[in-house]
Scaffold this motif. Structure first.
Motif, PDB file in Angstrom:
ATOM      1  N   ASP A  43     123.979  49.390  99.051  1.00  0.00           N
ATOM      2  CA  ASP A  43     124.355  48.776  97.769  1.00  0.00           C
ATOM      3  C   ASP A  43     123.721  49.532  96.608  1.00  0.00           C
ATOM      4  N   ARG A  44     124.367  49.481  95.474  1.00  0.00           N
ATOM      5  CA  ARG A  44     123.861  50.092  94.268  1.00  0.00           C
ATOM      6  C   ARG A  44     122.766  49.200  93.641  1.00  0.00           C
ATOM      7  N   ILE A  45     121.645  49.785  93.278  1.00  0.00           N
ATOM      8  CA  ILE A  45     120.560  49.048  92.602  1.00  0.00           C
ATOM      9  C   ILE A  45     120.567  49.356  91.116  1.00  0.00           C
ATOM     10  N   VAL A  46     120.609  50.637  90.801  1.00  0.00           N
ATOM     11  CA  VAL A  46     120.379  51.051  89.423  1.00  0.00           C
ATOM     12  C   VAL A  46     121.281  52.235  89.084  1.00  0.00           C
ATOM     13  N   LEU A  47     121.699  52.272  87.825  1.00  0.00           N
ATOM     14  CA  LEU A  47     122.492  53.391  87.312  1.00  0.00           C
ATOM     15  C   LEU A  47     121.882  53.803  85.975  1.00  0.00           C
ATOM     16  N   VAL A  48     121.659  55.103  85.810  1.00  0.00           N
ATOM     17  CA  VAL A  48     121.196  55.634  84.525  1.00  0.00           C
ATOM     18  C   VAL A  48     122.169  56.723  84.096  1.00  0.00           C
ATOM     19  N   LEU A  49     122.674  56.647  82.894  1.00  0.00           N
ATOM     20  CA  LEU A  49     123.605  57.642  82.359  1.00  0.00           C
ATOM     21  C   LEU A  49     123.085  58.129  81.009  1.00  0.00           C
ATOM     22  N   THR A  50     123.094  59.453  80.811  1.00  0.00           N
ATOM     23  CA  THR A  50     122.684  60.018  79.522  1.00  0.00           C
ATOM     24  C   THR A  50     123.695  61.089  79.122  1.00  0.00           C
TER      25      THR A  50
ATOM     26  N   ALA B 151     134.301  59.366  78.903  1.00  0.00           N
ATOM     27  CA  ALA B 151     135.402  59.242  77.941  1.00  0.00           C
ATOM     28  C   ALA B 151     134.855  58.925  76.548  1.00  0.00           C
ATOM     29  N   ALA B 152     133.830  58.087  76.491  1.00  0.00           N
ATOM     30  CA  ALA B 152     133.261  57.694  75.199  1.00  0.00           C
ATOM     31  C   ALA B 152     132.449  58.827  74.568  1.00  0.00           C
ATOM     32  N   ASN B 153     131.929  59.730  75.400  1.00  0.00           N
ATOM     33  CA  ASN B 153     131.064  60.811  74.915  1.00  0.00           C
ATOM     34  C   ASN B 153     131.595  62.153  75.376  1.00  0.00           C
ATOM     35  N   GLY B 154     132.910  62.232  75.496  1.00  0.00           N
ATOM     36  CA  GLY B 154     133.542  63.335  76.209  1.00  0.00           C
ATOM     37  C   GLY B 154     133.399  64.665  75.528  1.00  0.00           C
ATOM     38  N   LYS B 155     133.200  64.667  74.231  1.00  0.00           N
ATOM     39  CA  LYS B 155     133.219  65.960  73.548  1.00  0.00           C
ATOM     40  C   LYS B 155     131.826  66.493  73.262  1.00  0.00           C
ATOM     41  N   VAL B 156     130.864  65.929  73.967  1.00  0.00           N
ATOM     42  CA  VAL B 156     129.489  66.237  73.629  1.00  0.00           C
ATOM     43  C   VAL B 156     128.902  67.380  74.447  1.00  0.00           C
ATOM     44  N   GLY B 157     129.413  67.605  75.627  1.00  0.00           N
ATOM     45  CA  GLY B 157     128.876  68.694  76.436  1.00  0.00           C
ATOM     46  C   GLY B 157     128.532  68.272  77.848  1.00  0.00           C
TER      47      GLY B 157
ATOM     48  N   PRO C 163     117.604  64.381  71.972  1.00  0.00           N
ATOM     49  CA  PRO C 163     118.814  64.222  71.157  1.00  0.00           C
ATOM     50  C   PRO C 163     119.976  63.701  72.009  1.00  0.00           C
ATOM     51  N   LEU C 164     119.959  62.398  72.247  1.00  0.00           N
ATOM     52  CA  LEU C 164     120.992  61.799  73.099  1.00  0.00           C
ATOM     53  C   LEU C 164     122.151  61.273  72.264  1.00  0.00           C
ATOM     54  N   GLU C 165     123.358  61.519  72.743  1.00  0.00           N
ATOM     55  CA  GLU C 165     124.538  60.899  72.150  1.00  0.00           C
ATOM     56  C   GLU C 165     124.608  59.438  72.571  1.00  0.00           C
ATOM     57  N   ASP C 166     124.255  59.209  73.826  1.00  0.00           N
ATOM     58  CA  ASP C 166     124.401  57.867  74.373  1.00  0.00           C
ATOM     59  C   ASP C 166     123.547  57.751  75.625  1.00  0.00           C
ATOM     60  N   CYS C 167     123.345  56.496  76.040  1.00  0.00           N
ATOM     61  CA  CYS C 167     122.458  56.215  77.160  1.00  0.00           C
ATOM     62  C   CYS C 167     122.826  54.835  77.694  1.00  0.00           C
ATOM     63  N   LEU C 168     122.913  54.706  79.004  1.00  0.00           N
ATOM     64  CA  LEU C 168     123.245  53.417  79.628  1.00  0.00           C
ATOM     65  C   LEU C 168     122.369  53.210  80.850  1.00  0.00           C
TER      66      LEU C 168
END
Lengths: 158, 83, 158, 83
Positions: free
Chosen positions: A94-101, A20-26, A77-82
């Motif tokens: 259980d979840r250990i790690v999450l990476v979002l780009t 939602a925060a980076n929705g128009k990026v591709g 060229p990243l818009e965002d990264c978490l």
């Protein structure tokens, strides 16, 4: 952004918020690392992990993750990264790690996501202690992780 | 100087943290380790094989020749296994 | 599994369901494709897309996606794989496509995910019609997509 | 034989679907296209540049030399742009 926490995270809610925060990026690439239910790296070896404890080095962890994120943002060229990484006691599944780009270029999103998880696995100060029927054993680092991380040193775009 | 030990290094040394005041000859990581190995069998065991020991000085990775001085935070740990 | 649908999907709920179903395997890679808010492939070109319509070839779409999924499962040790692709009218920020892969080896999960989206972009019969202030225009295929897809023909593991 | 047109090929031909009964000389995609181009200016425009036309016979990608016969579903469309 980086978050190092004991609490669980909701991977789906994080993904939706990120889109939602980076929705128009591709494109958004994502990796979720989960606790395996077998000892070490061989699922056929037979022994079952009941739980694991992720020890970390408070302070250095955040510092290293921030450096890894900055490196990825410089390379692609990243818009965002978490990045979210947990510590403490975790059970199989259980979840250990999450990476979002997020990037206008899906290949950049994928490469940055892989780079982040590869570097995180070889540079972020976390250690896994597996609980088994015999007690606990520290997981050994894998040379395959070193090899995956090393490719980024040679060539930023592979 | 504050020392930190993680994972199996902590188990071998027998503590997670200690504050030490090494002599003036201890100027780098290498000489710090040599000095620590004399402090007891736990320390000696922890540092028996340096190929599986990683070092951070003030929360950045450091090599054996990295300088150390009073006030530094020096951490010893095995290769990392997060992610 | 493949799903071709007009309805929106909840990427986060799909991710969470997929992780829960394959939670003990190690890693889940994911890609979400979203509608861009600019015409063509250049965000600086200035013109804004108001909406797009994704036309598809019912029947062949499902057939091609099933073939692409089977190919990925043959090439990599995947626990599971899910592709959702929408058709119909979409607005900027809307979800177009979701690809999820689960594997004990994160590199397999990543490669299969990239392979799926690359093949999907070059082989699945979908066509984008962008609505702009001038009316509608069909998006042209990108040679960069062909190049990304072509790497998988040469070498299954890159 | 059922013919399908998608995206701008549909606009140029002026319809999304038609059923045709080509003569016996039409044995492959190439001769089908040659025959279709004679059916009117819309068809001629749609097939003016074959480098931007893709073909599927019975829902599988096919080349210009792929055979076609009565009962086949033949689709014409531009390079795909999904994902």
């Amino acid at each position: 952004m980086i978050r190092v926490q004991r609490e669980d995270f909701d991977a789906g809610a994080e993904l939706n918020g990120f889109c939602a925060a980076n929705g128009k990026v591709g494109g958004v690439a994502c990796f979720v690392g989960l606790v395996r239910d077998y000892v070490g790296h061989d699922p056929t070896a037979g022994e079952t992990v009941r739980a694991m404890t992720l020890e970390h080095y408070p302070g250095m962890t955040e510092r290293q993750l921030a450096a890894i994120e900055a490196e990825a943002r410089g390379r692609w060229p990243l818009e965002d990264c978490l990045i979210i990484h947990r510590h403490g006691r975790l059970e199989p599944g259980d979840r250990i790690v999450l990476v979002l780009t997020a990037s206008a270029h899906r290949e950049a999103a994928f490469q940055a996501c892989q780079f982040l998880i590869d570097w995180l696995k070889t540079k972020a100060p976390f250690w896994k202690l597996e609980e088994t029927s015999d007690g606990g054993q520290w997981v050994e680092a894998r040379s395959s992780d070193d090899e995956l991380a090393a490719r980024w040193a040679k060539d930023g775009n592979r | 100087m504050k020392l930190l030990y993680f994972a199996w290094l902590r188990s071998k040394v027998g503590m997670g943290e200690e504050t030490v005041a090494p002599p003036a000859e201890v100027r780098d990581v290498s000489s710090l380790i040599a000095w620590l190995k004399e402090r007891g069998p736990g320390h000696a065991a922890a540092f028996a094989d340096l190929s599986v020991v990683r070092v951070a000085v003030n929360q950045d990775y450091a090599g054996l020749d990295h300088p150390v001085r009073a006030g530094d935070e020096v951490a010893f740990f095995p290769p990392v296994t997060g992610g």
